[in-house]
Design an enzyme around this catalytic site. Structure first.
Site, PDB file in Angstrom:
ATOM      1  N   LYS A  25     -94.226 -23.846  14.520  1.00  0.00           N
ATOM      2  CA  LYS A  25     -95.313 -24.828  14.595  1.00  0.00           C
ATOM      3  C   LYS A  25     -94.875 -25.925  15.559  1.00  0.00           C
ATOM      4  O   LYS A  25     -93.850 -26.565  15.363  1.00  0.00           O
ATOM      5  CB  LYS A  25     -95.618 -25.425  13.227  1.00  0.00           C
ATOM      6  CG  LYS A  25     -96.901 -26.237  13.223  1.00  0.00           C
ATOM      7  CD  LYS A  25     -97.227 -26.739  11.847  1.00  0.00           C
ATOM      8  CE  LYS A  25     -98.646 -27.306  11.826  1.00  0.00           C
ATOM      9  NZ  LYS A  25     -98.910 -28.265  12.895  1.00  0.00           N
ATOM     10  N   GLU A  67    -101.423 -24.388  21.653  1.00  0.00           N
ATOM     11  CA  GLU A  67    -100.907 -25.747  21.528  1.00  0.00           C
ATOM     12  C   GLU A  67    -100.373 -26.199  22.879  1.00  0.00           C
ATOM     13  O   GLU A  67     -99.612 -25.476  23.535  1.00  0.00           O
ATOM     14  CB  GLU A  67     -99.787 -25.772  20.493  1.00  0.00           C
ATOM     15  CG  GLU A  67     -99.466 -27.149  19.964  1.00  0.00           C
ATOM     16  CD  GLU A  67    -100.303 -27.528  18.751  1.00  0.00           C
ATOM     17  OE1 GLU A  67    -100.130 -28.644  18.238  1.00  0.00           O
ATOM     18  OE2 GLU A  67    -101.127 -26.704  18.328  1.00  0.00           O
TER      19      GLU A  67
END
Length: 1088
Positions: free
Chosen positions: A416, A467
């Site tokens: 993440k 991202e």
């Protein structure tokens, strides 16, 4: 004149000339006929009238309810149908909508057809405001007032339904209404560039009133409450300041919703300058009432605050509106598609069924629409799709999720990243970027990153999800989220100096793609993740640290996840994502198909942010119409920092109080009840001071240039409150002076029993972060000090140790933080009595971390999970990553677990020797040399086969580590010189370590700045006893800049702030001046 405004001189000169003319500030303004008549249809045939007008006769009169099918209505309402024939639904009458008593007042209006076009990627309907021109904006405002003043959701929806039932059924009409009700969802209009502060100044300018007047102060300080008024809502502040200055409803030309929409279109034009915006706002101001102004500014601010959520409003419009909006992020498309879909189906029903059967069939139709397959909705490029979201889960729940797997390869884990969720839309040469909230971010990232997208994305037309993060090629790591937009917008911190080597030097954008939603004119969201990942790899070519695909690791057990999470913590990564490979992509869905795992989601894992006592140093006024609006409802919390620790009398309380300052650390606004908040407000209210950036308080230190500043401040030395804070994580930031802050802080308790001296210090915050970021990364200067920081001992350690927090939680933690339950262990020996030991890692075999801790307790010792100033030894199996920072700090001995085993087996305290040492402090190495040589060969004991093997092993270690005894001799010599010659003139700089700004990249010799003037200062500093460091570390006391070139001051300041080090900046002039005067000169005098 109908207005009580201050006009420009030109307006005053023409006042008499124009007083009988209608107000023409709005193009196509409606002309009102103020005479009342009972025959509303006399003027319908006026050729200038638009033949479909909004009719609001008694719209909220319960005795005259008009009902008709709208887009969301799938049943035919027959109540009061007898009145329908008497009401003309195509004509607008705005006299008795909200006043049930006055029923005879109607107005005749003449309108002109007005059509504007908004340029979008996919223009479907032009902005036709003809029907909107027949709807007074006052009717819309009255609707909003009724909704906001009623606390029941059912009543709010009832008002909205009555209004809609009088509204013309056309998609464009609904769209123009919805974009006013839900301005925050309107993506067709660009940002207005107008926030409360700017609007307040503009209104003061437009009204031509003194900034010191009551009305101006209300606007400029809209958050603040007074004895008579509750603050916190800018719309209300505008209303109160204008109610005696603006038009009233008597005999005025009413502004229509179409007029307002046109003004908003003009304000949102990208090249609109301030002068044009002022002109537009002036037109609206002169043509509206104070009540209308209130709702006008709320639309501009995109904060309606009417108590109806986006989902409630959309669902009211149509049951499937939410699904459509999640797919398209486009209100215009939602109105168009759903309107025609419903109209078509309703027509079919009329042809097939009788009126009495229609109700049941429509109910069936509604159910079918509720079950609409979102994957059949049309996906279009440049209409952003709401991203699929991840759920939060505990370790226990993760076990359940993994156990439900139907195959061993069903779940994968991804890293993440701490960046911005971005959706990339590519159509040939055109590339656009959309945020998770469907905002167009192309203007921010496009110029910098589009060339990379064109190079790496092979598909001609596609939509990628991923991202966007920042890669620092110098530090070789990914930057925190806060640096993303700074880099993209080229804010290099140089303040216009033109120096290319600013804080962004060596940094670049990197996109981590983890999903694909659309490719080759076809949606792939209905494919399982496994197939989408295969497609993604075919559509993208990897470019290291610029465009990558997220790596997946297959997992099927909790132990695997914990191991990966441990690695993530060590590497300072944000966490993990657990994904089901069989999952389809569902927009805006947050379920267990995707699960995010962060350190803070595992309770009690010792992340350094569990339970902190912090002092209030500032306050913020709440906004909105809720119970906290206009009052101090949020607080800035700080930590004490000793500004000057050179005084010898550390027990002098007044001197100690004098030298302390408070660093800003975080902001909190939740966790306390309304009663607790009122109590805080009552206690703190007499002590607040207004914060001014021109005269900031010296006792409160904020991050420059006031990135986060409170509305009011307080001196904790005089009076304040300490709050016990719980948070999820401690992170680096440049918003607060401390250099760190908390994520998701909340108040656990108001500590009336504690003062500011009992709360966490700045030193402790640094320790907390180092614990979290690299598990056991402590810095010697902050933990033990260097002999000059004794004054900090006055600050009491109010926070629990991490070990206590873990014990209190009773919950599962990661293995590297796991505390063994030894509550039932009774010591059988006193071998380790009075000795505190921290076990980092045991062996992979018999002697695990848990078993070693049990052995320590059985031998009478105490165990901790993190070393402190009282810890004697750190135990590990080898030089693992987790102890590297402890080795670098050099303040504690790190011993092999074999020493614990030998002590236990021999039932005695086995003397430490080089063979047990993973790392030895200087004092320990000296002690060893008293009994043996540097290789561990004893001077006293006889040599054995084992001792000889140990000596040979030690020789190998010393060859690798270069740990020679000469270091201690050098240190002793230096100490002696300082002792006897400390006051001599040639020792002027003996206490200081200097970093000379010689290199464009700090510490990188290959980037030497040519033609610098620092060589003489270099020689002078060393001649006068100073030390030179080529590294930027915590031993530096001063940074020296060239007096003739101060262009890098901002860069150096940012570097110092990012490391939170107490380093001073001086110039070559300061060095020379100090030498000339044989004394250290005040730094501020030189820099100023």
């Amino acid at each position: 004149m109908a207005l009580s405004l201050y006009y420009d001189e030109d307006d005053d000169e023409n006042e008499n000339e124009n007083k009988d003319k209608p107000n023409n500030d709005f193009k196509n303004q409606q002309q009102i006929n103020t005479s009342k008549t009972t025959n509303n249809n006399n003027n319908i045939n006026n050729k200038n009238n638009y033949n479909n007008k909004f009719n609001d006769d008694d719209i909220f009169n319960n005795d005259k309810i008009i009902t008709k099918p709208r887009v969301t209505t799938t049943t035919t309402t027959t109540k009061n149908t007898s009145t329908n024939s008497n009401i003309n639904k195509t004509k607008f009458n705005d006299d008795d909508i909200f006043d049930d008593e006055d029923e005879d007042s109607n107005s005749n209006k003449t309108t002109t057809t007005t059509t504007t076009t908004t340029t979008t990627t996919d223009t479907i309907i032009t902005n036709d405001y003809r029907y909107q021109k027949t709807v007074p904006f006052s009717s819309f405002c009255d609707l909003m007032n009724r909704i906001i003043n009623d606390t029941k959701i059912s009543n709010k929806k009832n008002y909205l339904e009555k209004f809609m039932n009088h509204y013309k059924d056309e998609p464009n009409n609904f769209y123009q209404l919805l974009r006013l009700i839900l301005p925050q969802l309107d993506k067709d209009r660009n940002s207005y560039g107008l926030k409360e502060k700017t609007l307040a100044r503009l209104y003061v300018e437009l009204l031509n009133i003194s900034p010191e007047s009551v009305d101006a102060m209300r606007l400029l300080n809209w958050k603040k409450s007074t004895n008579d008024e509750i603050g916190g809502d800018f719309g209300t502040a505008v209303y109160l300041s204008l109610k005696n200055r603006c038009n009233n409803d008597n005999g005025r030309i009413k502004v229509s919703m179409g007029d307002i929409n046109e003004s908003l279109d003009q304000l949102s034009q990208p090249l609109t300058d301030k002068k044009t915006k002022v002109s537009i706002l002036k037109k609206v101001l002169r043509s509206t009432t104070a009540q209308e102004q209130k709702w006008f500014v709320r639309i501009i601010l995109k904060e309606m605050k009417n108590g109806l959520s986006d989902n409630i409003t959309l669902k009211f419009f149509h049951p499937d509106a939410i699904d459509h909006f999640n797919i398209t992020s486009n209100l215009r498309l939602v109105c168009t598609n759903l309107f025609y879909m419903t109209q078509s189906k309703q027509k079919e029903l009329k042809d097939k069924q009788k009126l009495e059967e229609k109700e049941n069939l429509l109910k069936q139709q509604q159910q079918q629409q509720n079950d609409l397959d979102i994957y059949k909705l049309e996906i279009k490029l440049f209409n952003p799709i709401k991203p699929m979201l991840a759920n939060r889960q505990s370790i226990d729940n993760l076990s359940m999720i993994l156990n439900s797997a139907i195959s061993a390869t069903q779940f994968v884990v991804e890293k993440k990243f701490d960046g911005e969720r971005i959706q990339i839309h590519k159509d040939g040469e055109q590339v656009k970027y959309f945020s998770r909230n469907s905002n167009d971010s192309t203007g921010i990232y496009g110029s910098m990153f589009t060339p990379i997208v064109k190079e790496c994305v092979l598909a001609e037309r596609c939509i990628l999800d991923g991202e966007l993060i920042v890669w620092d090629s110098i530090s070789q790591r990914f930057e925190d989220f806060g640096n993303l937009k700074t880099l993209a917008l080229n804010k290099d911190g140089i303040s216009g100096s033109g120096d290319p080597l600013g804080i962004n030097y060596g940094k670049q954008l990197c996109f981590i793609a983890f999903d694909i939603l659309f490719v080759k004119d076809q949606s792939v969201m209905n494919l399982p993740l496994m197939q989408r990942l295969m497609l993604l790899k075919r559509c993208v070519t990897i470019k290291s640290k610029q465009f990558e695909i997220s790596e997946q690791t297959t997992v099927n057990s909790i132990s695997q996840i914990i191991s990966l999470l441990e690695s993530a913590i060590i590497n300072r990564e944000e966490g993990l994502m657990l994904k089901n490979l069989h999952s389809l992509y569902v927009p805006a869905e947050r379920k267990d198909k995707w699960v995010k795992i962060k350190p803070e989601y595992i309770d009690g894992m010792g992340n350094g942010a569990d339970d902190l006592d912090l002092v209030i140093i500032g306050g913020y006024y709440g906004s909105g119409l809720n119970r906290r609006g206009g009052t101090i409802s949020h607080f800035m919390l700080g930590v004490p920092f000793i500004a000057d620790s050179t005084d010898t009398d550390i027990d002098d309380e007044s001197t100690f109080d004098k030298n302390v300052i408070f660093y800003s650390f975080c902001k909190v606004g939740s966790g306390y009840t309304d009663i607790q908040l009122k109590s805080l407000q009552k206690d703190l209210d007499p002590h607040w001071n207004n914060f001014s950036t021109s005269k900031p308080p010296s006792i409160i230190q904020l991050a420059e240039p006031f990135k986060e500043k409170p509305d009011v401040w307080i001196d904790p030395r005089v009076y304040s409150k300490v709050l016990q804070i719980k948070a999820s994580q401690i992170v680096v930031t440049d918003k607060y002076k401390c250099g760190y802050t908390l994520r998701f802080p909340r108040v656990l308790k108001i500590r009336d029993d504690k003062g500011w001296k009992d709360c966490c210090s700045h030193e402790e915050i640094i320790d907390l972060f180092t614990n979290y970021s690299t598990n056991l990364n402590f810095k010697r200067d902050h933990e033990y000090g260097d002999g000059s920081g004794g004054k900090n001992k006055k600050l009491k350690k109010s926070k629990k140790t991490t070990n206590q927090l873990l014990a209190d939680s009773g919950l599962k933690v990661l293995s590297i933080f796991q505390d063994t339950d030894t509550s039932g262990i009774i010591p059988t020996q006193n071998i380790f009595q009075g000795i505190e030991i921290c076990v980092i890692k045991g062996s992979s075999g018999e002697y695990t971390k848990s078993k070693l801790e049990i052995m320590i307790v059985e031998m009478g010792g105490s165990k901790v999970q993190y070393p402190s100033r009282n810890t004697n030894y750190v135990i590990s199996s080898k030089e693992v990553v987790k102890i590297q920072n402890l080795i670098q700090s050099g303040f504690i001995d790190i011993v092999s677990f074999n020493w614990i085993v030998d002590c236990y087996n021999e039932k005695r305290l086995v003397p430490l020797g080089p063979k047990y040492m993973i790392f030895s402090t200087e004092s320990t190495k000296k002690r060893f040399l008293l009994d043996s040589d540097q290789f561990g060969d004893s001077y006293i004991n006889e040599t054995t086969e084992q001792s000889l093997k140990d000596s040979f092993n030690q020789i190998d270690k010393l060859k690798l580590k270069k740990q020679l005894s000469i270091n201690s001799t050098t240190t002793t010599t230096t100490t002696s010189i300082s002792k006897y010659f400390s006051n001599c003139w040639w020792s002027l700089f003996k206490e200081f370590t200097f970093y000379l700004d010689l290199y464009q990249v700090v510490g990188e010799k290959s980037t030497l700045i040519e033609n610098n003037n620092l060589e003489l200062s270099n020689l002078n500093i060393q001649f006068y006893g100073g030390k030179i460091s080529i590294e930027f570390n915590n031993k530096i006391t001063h940074v020296v800049l060239d007096s003739l070139d101060l262009s890098r001051i901002t860069f150096i300041k940012n570097k110092i702030n990012s490391l939170s080090l107490p380093i001073q900046i001086v110039t070559t002039n300061w060095i020379q001046l100090s030498i000339n005067n044989y004394s250290i000169q005040p730094i501020l005098e030189i820099l100023d």
